[in-house]
Design an enzyme around this catalytic site. Structure first.
Site, PDB file in Angstrom:
ATOM      1  N   ARG A 170       0.835  -1.221   0.000  1.00 36.89           N
ATOM      2  CA  ARG A 170       0.000   0.000   0.000  1.00 36.89           C
ATOM      3  C   ARG A 170       0.867   1.268   0.000  1.00 36.89           C
ATOM      4  O   ARG A 170       0.573   2.261   0.672  1.00 36.89           O
ATOM      5  CB  ARG A 170      -0.936   0.025   1.218  1.00 36.89           C
ATOM      6  CG  ARG A 170      -1.878  -1.145   1.319  1.00 36.89           C
ATOM      7  CD  ARG A 170      -2.906  -1.129   0.204  1.00 36.89           C
ATOM      8  NE  ARG A 170      -3.876  -2.186   0.388  1.00 36.89           N
ATOM      9  CZ  ARG A 170      -3.751  -3.408  -0.112  1.00 36.89           C
ATOM     10  NH1 ARG A 170      -2.683  -3.714  -0.848  1.00 36.89           N
ATOM     11  NH2 ARG A 170      -4.676  -4.315   0.076  1.00 36.89           N
ATOM     12  N   SER A 240     -11.026  -0.563   3.245  1.00 38.13           N
ATOM     13  CA  SER A 240     -10.264  -0.764   4.490  1.00 38.13           C
ATOM     14  C   SER A 240      -9.835   0.594   5.034  1.00 38.13           C
ATOM     15  O   SER A 240      -9.134   1.343   4.353  1.00 38.13           O
ATOM     16  CB  SER A 240      -9.004  -1.581   4.222  1.00 38.13           C
ATOM     17  OG  SER A 240      -9.371  -2.805   3.673  1.00 38.13           O
ATOM     18  N   GLU A 336      -5.588   3.999   6.002  1.00 35.68           N
ATOM     19  CA  GLU A 336      -5.184   3.724   4.615  1.00 35.68           C
ATOM     20  C   GLU A 336      -5.576   4.876   3.682  1.00 35.68           C
ATOM     21  O   GLU A 336      -4.760   5.284   2.856  1.00 35.68           O
ATOM     22  CB  GLU A 336      -5.818   2.410   4.151  1.00 35.68           C
ATOM     23  CG  GLU A 336      -5.294   1.965   2.802  1.00 35.68           C
ATOM     24  CD  GLU A 336      -5.918   0.677   2.319  1.00 35.68           C
ATOM     25  OE1 GLU A 336      -5.754  -0.359   2.987  1.00 35.68           O
ATOM     26  OE2 GLU A 336      -6.570   0.714   1.256  1.00 35.68           O
TER      27      GLU A 336
HETATM   28  C1  LIG Z   1     -15.285  -0.595  -1.054  1.00 34.66           C
HETATM   29  C2  LIG Z   1     -13.807  -0.352  -1.290  1.00 34.66           C
HETATM   30  C3  LIG Z   1     -12.960  -1.439  -1.447  1.00 34.66           C
HETATM   31  C4  LIG Z   1     -11.587  -1.236  -1.660  1.00 34.66           C
HETATM   32  N1  LIG Z   1     -10.792  -2.329  -1.818  1.00 34.66           N
HETATM   33  C5  LIG Z   1      -9.463  -2.159  -2.023  1.00 34.66           C
HETATM   34  C6  LIG Z   1      -8.604  -3.294  -2.180  1.00 34.66           C
HETATM   35  O1  LIG Z   1      -9.049  -4.440  -2.149  1.00 34.66           O
HETATM   36  N2  LIG Z   1      -7.286  -3.076  -2.373  1.00 34.66           N
HETATM   37  C7  LIG Z   1      -6.769  -1.813  -2.448  1.00 34.66           C
HETATM   38  O2  LIG Z   1      -5.544  -1.687  -2.635  1.00 34.66           O
HETATM   39  N3  LIG Z   1      -7.548  -0.716  -2.304  1.00 34.66           N
HETATM   40  C8  LIG Z   1      -8.883  -0.858  -2.101  1.00 34.66           C
HETATM   41  N4  LIG Z   1      -9.681   0.245  -1.934  1.00 34.66           N
HETATM   42  C9  LIG Z   1      -9.081   1.595  -1.975  1.00 34.66           C
HETATM   43  C10 LIG Z   1      -9.205   2.319  -3.357  1.00 34.66           C
HETATM   44  O3  LIG Z   1     -10.197   1.727  -4.139  1.00 34.66           O
HETATM   45  C11 LIG Z   1      -7.894   2.315  -4.126  1.00 34.66           C
HETATM   46  O4  LIG Z   1      -6.880   2.919  -3.366  1.00 34.66           O
HETATM   47  C12 LIG Z   1      -8.001   3.061  -5.460  1.00 34.66           C
HETATM   48  O5  LIG Z   1      -6.828   2.909  -6.215  1.00 34.66           O
HETATM   49  C13 LIG Z   1      -8.293   4.548  -5.292  1.00 34.66           C
HETATM   50  O6  LIG Z   1      -8.622   5.053  -6.559  1.00 34.66           O
HETATM   51  P1  LIG Z   1      -9.351   6.436  -6.723  1.00 34.66           P
HETATM   52  O7  LIG Z   1      -9.378   6.766  -8.190  1.00 34.66           O
HETATM   53  O8  LIG Z   1     -10.667   6.414  -6.052  1.00 34.66           O
HETATM   54  O9  LIG Z   1      -8.333   7.395  -5.981  1.00 34.66           O
HETATM   55  P2  LIG Z   1      -8.647   8.662  -5.047  1.00 34.66           P
HETATM   56  O10 LIG Z   1      -9.293   8.172  -3.792  1.00 34.66           O
HETATM   57  O11 LIG Z   1      -9.354   9.716  -5.808  1.00 34.66           O
HETATM   58  O12 LIG Z   1      -7.160   9.145  -4.721  1.00 34.66           O
HETATM   59  C14 LIG Z   1      -6.310   8.385  -3.898  1.00 34.66           C
HETATM   60  C15 LIG Z   1      -4.937   9.084  -3.829  1.00 34.66           C
HETATM   61  O13 LIG Z   1      -4.325   9.030  -5.107  1.00 34.66           O
HETATM   62  C16 LIG Z   1      -4.040  10.343  -5.592  1.00 34.66           C
HETATM   63  N5  LIG Z   1      -4.323  10.308  -7.035  1.00 34.66           N
HETATM   64  C17 LIG Z   1      -5.463   9.903  -7.630  1.00 34.66           C
HETATM   65  N6  LIG Z   1      -5.329   9.962  -8.970  1.00 34.66           N
HETATM   66  C18 LIG Z   1      -4.082  10.433  -9.211  1.00 34.66           C
HETATM   67  C19 LIG Z   1      -3.342  10.742 -10.402  1.00 34.66           C
HETATM   68  N7  LIG Z   1      -3.867  10.568 -11.616  1.00 34.66           N
HETATM   69  N8  LIG Z   1      -2.089  11.235 -10.262  1.00 34.66           N
HETATM   70  C20 LIG Z   1      -1.530  11.423  -9.034  1.00 34.66           C
HETATM   71  N9  LIG Z   1      -2.173  11.146  -7.888  1.00 34.66           N
HETATM   72  C21 LIG Z   1      -3.432  10.665  -7.975  1.00 34.66           C
HETATM   73  C22 LIG Z   1      -4.970  11.275  -4.822  1.00 34.66           C
HETATM   74  O14 LIG Z   1      -4.431  12.589  -4.739  1.00 34.66           O
HETATM   75  C23 LIG Z   1      -5.023  10.571  -3.481  1.00 34.66           C
HETATM   76  O15 LIG Z   1      -3.868  10.888  -2.719  1.00 34.66           O
HETATM   77  C24 LIG Z   1     -11.060   0.080  -1.729  1.00 34.66           C
HETATM   78  C25 LIG Z   1     -11.930   1.182  -1.568  1.00 34.66           C
HETATM   79  C26 LIG Z   1     -13.289   0.966  -1.354  1.00 34.66           C
HETATM   80  C27 LIG Z   1     -14.196   2.158  -1.212  1.00 34.66           C
END
Ligand SMILES: Cc1cc2nc3c(=O)[nH]c(=O)nc-3n(C[C@H](O)[C@H](O)[C@H](O)COP(=O)(O)OP(=O)(O)OC[C@H]3O[C@@H](n4cnc5c(N)ncnc54)[C@H](O)[C@@H]3O)c2cc1C
Length: 340
Positions: A170, A240, A336
């Site tokens: 992570r 998480s 996280e």
């Molecule tokens: C129900 C649920 C289940 C999940 N299960 C998992 C799992 O099994 N495993 C896991 O690893 N994660 C899991 N996650 C966490 C999440 O889905 C991941 O971390 C995902 O990659 C976040 O993507 P996002 O586009 O929503 O990012 P955001 O939440 O919008 O951003 C996350 C971070 O990344 C940065 N960011 C986003 N896009 C960019 C970009 N293009 N360039 C630079 N920085 C950027 C943001 O500034 C922020 O710091 C889960 C979340 C939920 C709600």
């Protein structure tokens, strides 16, 4: 004004409360969703010229948003993906705005192996390297070859190899030395036509039987996840809420002597990974609510929100859990999701 003709539309006072899966109320002073690399660079140049701070937001599934985000919120919407076959493998180029789960299902349906275990992880591809998304024994790092980034200060476009991204559990360079420095615009993933299922987690192997297709594995993962995790579209959550803590052997051994049933996973460097959900459950938090926030009744790792709370209340709620786990086990939990 020099930028105005080519800029992607900028929304002012954009309401982001529906753009984060925890549904925390948030207003962005300015927000834009660039669809091309040049639009990303133009928006960054504009933000520099106007001295706007920049926040990058993907699908909002791993962030804790403040009530107001000053400056510009950049929501990369580069949604193209294309592949180049090389023998049994495919180099897959994916824009940062592509929905991760849709990419998994589309590639699995085409018989490509590599990311099927990562089905149903919410969010967009641009965020996937930030925390090196992982599930069911697979991490993005297993297939990532390179990441295209735009430097926020200079607008320079650069490619980083997977090694340069310094991926960990992570974790990545985007949470370290490059935090707040770059916008990720494209990934290159290496997928394979050769069967290479990873079925060692839970009852995945039993569900898919012998010789599964990548699509069968992805669908089994979706079924397991749907049974275990609340759907953020129905019950606001950020997956998480705490990372599984990795502690020294010196801390783990006495804990194991006292709690023989404690789940633990020895790491190659001698440290031990513990299950945050188990620790939280042992402290009596599973199913407990306080105001607008609660710990999910089936999943002690998931904090849920009824939609009426604030980030301040959430911080207090999370801090109370951290304090209880620290007092009982001497282990410090870390959230996280990213506090933006
Ligand atoms: C129900 C649920 C289940 C999940 N299960 C998992 C799992 O099994 N495993 C896991 O690893 N994660 C899991 N996650 C966490 C999440 O889905 C991941 O971390 C995902 O990659 C976040 O993507 P996002 O586009 O929503 O990012 P955001 O939440 O919008 O951003 C996350 C971070 O990344 C940065 N960011 C986003 N896009 C960019 C970009 N293009 N360039 C630079 N920085 C950027 C943001 O500034 C922020 O710091 C889960 C979340 C939920 C709600």
């Amino acid at each position: 004004m020099a930028h105005a003709l080519t800029l992607a539309a900028i929304e002012h006072r954009a309401d982001l409360s529906r753009a984060n899966t925890l549904r925390l109320p948030c207003i962005a002073e300015h927000a834009a969703a660039p669809t091309t690399l040049s639009e990303v660079r133009e928006l960054l140049a504009l933000a520099r010229a106007r001295r706007w701070p920049v926040t990058v937001l993907g699908g909002g599934s791993n962030v804790l948003l403040p009530p107001v985000l000053e400056g510009l919120v950049l929501r990369p919407a580069l949604c193209q993906w294309w592949g180049r076959c090389e023998g049994d493998t495919l180099a897959l180029h994916v824009g940062a705005g592509v929905n991760w789960h849709q990419l998994v299902m589309a590639t699995a349906a085409r018989g490509l192996w590599g990311i099927e275990n990562l089905a149903l992880i919410p969010g967009e591809c641009g965020a996937a390297p930030v925390q090196n998304i992982g599930a069911y024994g697979v991490e993005l790092g297993d297939v990532l070859e390179a990441v295209q980034v735009v430097d926020r200060a200079s607008g320079r476009v650069q490619w980083l190899s997977a090694r340069e991204c310094m991926l960990g559990y992570r974790d990545s360079i985007f949470k370290g030395a490059l935090e707040g420095q770059v916008v990720i615009t494209q990934l290159v993933l290496r997928l394979s036509r050769r069967a290479r299922p990873v079925l060692s987690y839970g009852d995945l192997a039993a569900r898919v039987g012998a010789n599964p297709t990548p699509l069968a594995v992805a669908e089994a993962v979706c079924a397991i996840r749907r049974a275990k995790l609340p759907d953020p579209a129905v019950l606001a959550n950020a997956g998480s809420f705490f990372k599984n803590p990795i502690v020294s052997a010196g801390l783990a051994q006495p804990l194991l002597a006292r709690h023989a049933q404690m789940p633990h996973f020895p790491q190659p460097d001698g440290r031990v990974k513990l299950a945050a959900g188990w620790l939280i459950d042992q402290c009596g938090w599973k199913g407990r609510r306080d105001g607008a926030f609660g710990v999910h009744a089936q999943q002690a790792l998931v904090v849920v929100h009824d939609g009426q709370g604030s980030r301040e209340e959430l911080m207090r709620f999370a801090n109370a859990i951290v304090a209880d786990v620290k007092a009982r086990f001497g282990v410090t939990l870390e959230p996280e999701p990213r506090w933006l």
